[in-house]
Design a protein around this motif. Structure first.
Motif, mmCIF file in Angstrom:
data_model
loop_
_atom_site.group_PDB
_atom_site.id
_atom_site.type_symbol
_atom_site.label_atom_id
_atom_site.label_comp_id
_atom_site.label_asym_id
_atom_site.label_seq_id
_atom_site.Cartn_x
_atom_site.Cartn_y
_atom_site.Cartn_z
ATOM 1 N N HIS A 38 -6.856 2.670 50.015
ATOM 2 C CA HIS A 38 -6.637 4.027 49.501
ATOM 3 C C HIS A 38 -7.935 4.566 48.878
ATOM 4 O O HIS A 38 -8.370 5.679 49.186
ATOM 5 C CB HIS A 38 -5.507 3.980 48.459
ATOM 6 C CG HIS A 38 -5.169 5.300 47.845
ATOM 7 N ND1 HIS A 38 -4.036 6.000 48.195
ATOM 8 C CD2 HIS A 38 -5.800 6.053 46.917
ATOM 9 C CE1 HIS A 38 -4.000 7.123 47.496
ATOM 10 N NE2 HIS A 38 -5.057 7.183 46.712
ATOM 11 N N HIS A 42 -10.795 7.651 49.947
ATOM 12 C CA HIS A 42 -11.405 8.663 49.064
ATOM 13 C C HIS A 42 -12.939 8.610 49.114
ATOM 14 O O HIS A 42 -13.591 9.651 49.080
ATOM 15 C CB HIS A 42 -10.954 8.473 47.619
ATOM 16 C CG HIS A 42 -9.543 8.899 47.358
ATOM 17 N ND1 HIS A 42 -8.977 10.028 47.907
ATOM 18 C CD2 HIS A 42 -8.571 8.341 46.589
ATOM 19 C CE1 HIS A 42 -7.733 10.139 47.481
ATOM 20 N NE2 HIS A 42 -7.442 9.124 46.692
ATOM 21 N N TYR A 76 -0.668 16.420 41.860
ATOM 22 C CA TYR A 76 -1.588 15.331 42.227
ATOM 23 C C TYR A 76 -1.173 14.689 43.552
ATOM 24 O O TYR A 76 -1.996 14.490 44.454
ATOM 25 C CB TYR A 76 -1.629 14.296 41.085
ATOM 26 C CG TYR A 76 -1.967 12.897 41.530
ATOM 27 C CD1 TYR A 76 -3.279 12.538 41.837
ATOM 28 C CD2 TYR A 76 -0.964 11.934 41.679
ATOM 29 C CE1 TYR A 76 -3.576 11.257 42.269
ATOM 30 C CE2 TYR A 76 -1.253 10.657 42.109
ATOM 31 C CZ TYR A 76 -2.558 10.320 42.413
ATOM 32 O OH TYR A 76 -2.842 9.060 42.855
ATOM 33 N N GLU A 82 -5.173 13.262 48.580
ATOM 34 C CA GLU A 82 -4.212 12.203 48.232
ATOM 35 C C GLU A 82 -3.195 12.002 49.349
ATOM 36 O O GLU A 82 -2.813 10.879 49.651
ATOM 37 C CB GLU A 82 -3.485 12.539 46.928
ATOM 38 C CG GLU A 82 -4.359 12.521 45.697
ATOM 39 C CD GLU A 82 -5.002 11.160 45.422
ATOM 40 O OE1 GLU A 82 -4.582 10.144 45.991
ATOM 41 O OE2 GLU A 82 -5.963 11.145 44.642
HETATM 42 ZN ZN LIG Z 1 -5.807 8.665 45.566
#
Ligand SMILES: [Zn+2]
Length: 109
Positions: A38, A42, A76, A82
């Motif tokens: 994850h 990013h 978020y 995300e």
């Molecule tokens: Zn994240």
């Protein structure tokens, strides 16, 4: 490169990425392949946006979605960066096949 800092995390957050570093709350999280993947997604997003614009877009999208949902956590979760990371964090080969600006697909969903 992975660093561990116990005291920078808010609530239930345990990892964050600040190119070129992944910062974790605890040493044991280094073994959490899904979390590391994850955060690596990013890092790729940050690199392709030349770092600083990533943070500007990330925070802008979060603020806009917070106004939209009146719920900062839901905002978020729905940030396009995300959504892309959550959708593919379990796919360890994702970064090998990912197209540039892959997060854009998640902007309008
Ligand atoms: Zn994240």
């Amino acid at each position: 490169m992975i660093l561990v800092f116990k005291h920078v995390f808010y609530k239930n957050y345990v990892g964050l990425s600040l190119w070129p570093f992944i910062i974790l709350k605890e040493d044991s999280l280094k073994d959490d392949e899904v979390l590391i993947n994850h955060e690596r997604i990013h890092l790729r997003q940050q690199r392709e946006l030349l770092i600083l614009p990533f943070y500007i877009l990330y925070i802008s999208e979060w603020l806009l979605r917070t106004l939209l949902y009146l719920d900062s956590y839901r905002a978020y979760q729905n940030i396009s960066f995300e959504r892309e990371a959550y959708a593919h964090e379990k796919d360890m080969q994702y970064l090998e096949k990912r197209k540039t600006f892959g997060f854009l697909r998640y902007l309008t969903r």
